[in-house]
Design an enzyme around this catalytic site. Structure first.
Site: not given
Length: 284
Positions: A137, A172, A189
């Site tokens: 990511c 994330h 993702s």
């Protein structure tokens, strides 16, 4: 390695990895320099014969791939024509990120230093584009910065998420995009609904709550998000990216929106972005 690939990982993606390995071996002085060094280090370890044989197989693969035309398997970055609208250009960028694919192998191929300058990060992004290897990511966010640098009229803002499942904490990041009064996002993702978002959301709180809903669908409790300041469009800039400026905690109940204080902070944040402010950065 002969014909053995992880499930769901196409053989051509391994070709890209081997091309990358070949380039790195050349930079280290070639096979004649790398092979003796690796064999020498293995001789002191238990099981050196098997490990050395495995490395020999890798060398043979690299030599074979170096002589083959495998560059055609590397995804090509989009050509973003100015006559296309912003949403269409962002979709092209996301399509390219999807073609690079998410790196499920555990170890990233590229090192992203958040303390580096924009110029340095964009050089890394260009290397990612060059080799076309799977990315995680953070790498996707940096490549997104590179490919959207030439799109006028948008703000690119990093958004780091912290979530929890039981006692495990997960992190994330995506690249939020603001164009006029609309918000969207670019990213990668393991989960499809935690990646990009279309340029259709009418406010910052709205798109953040959409991510919270997506996290809940994946049995994650979203704890907080940290927003950076707009990323400079000048890819040769020596400025450092402000990755974390505004910290926001998500409400504990899925039926509640942000607190009035959090909403007020986001309003001030957006007004500052529109006014081109350069605040003093603080740890949040």
């Amino acid at each position: 390695m002969d014909g053995e690939f992880p499930e769901g990982f196409p053989a051509e993606r391994w070709n890209n990895i081997l091309l990358y390995a070949h380039q790195r071996i050349l930079e280290a002085g070639g096979m004649d320099a790398v092979l003796p060094a690796c064999n020498g280090s293995k001789e002191q370890e238990e099981g050196s014969v098997e490990e050395s044989a495995g490395f020999e197989r890798l060398v043979r693969h690299v030599k074979k791939m170096a002589a083959a035309d495998i560059g055609s398997t590397i995804p090509k970055p989009p050509q973003l024509q100015n006559d296309r609208n912003v949403a269409a250009r962002l979709k092209s960028v996301q399509t390219y990120l999807n073609r690079l694919e998410y790196n499920h192998l555990g170890t990233p191929f590229f090192v992203i230093r958040k303390s580096a300058s924009v110029r340095s990060l964009m050089r890394t992004a260009q290397e990612i584009v060059r080799y076309g290897l799977p990315i995680k990511c953070l790498e996707a966010a940096v490549v997104g910065m590179l490919l959207t640098a030439g799109i006028d009229g948008i703000d690119r803002i990093t958004c780091s998420f912290k979530s929890q499942v039981g006692s495990e904490v997960y992190r994330h990041i995506v690249l939020l995009i603001r164009h006029g009064d609309r918000w969207g996002a670019l990213g990668l993702s393991r989960r499809r609904d935690l990646m990009d978002k279309p340029l259709t959301f009418q406010s910052l709180p709205e798109i953040l709550m959409e991510y919270r809903t997506a996290y809940e669908r994946n049995q994650h409790c979203l704890i907080k998000a940290k927003l950076g300041l707009p990323v400079p469009h000048d890819t040769s800039s020596n400025e450092r990216i402000a990755w974390k400026y505004l910290s926001l905690r998500f409400p504990t109940s899925s039926y509640h929106s942000f607190t009035p204080q959090a909403t007020h902070s986001m309003d001030r944040f957006i007004r500052g972005i529109r006014g081109g402010f350069k605040p003093i950065l603080v740890d949040v």
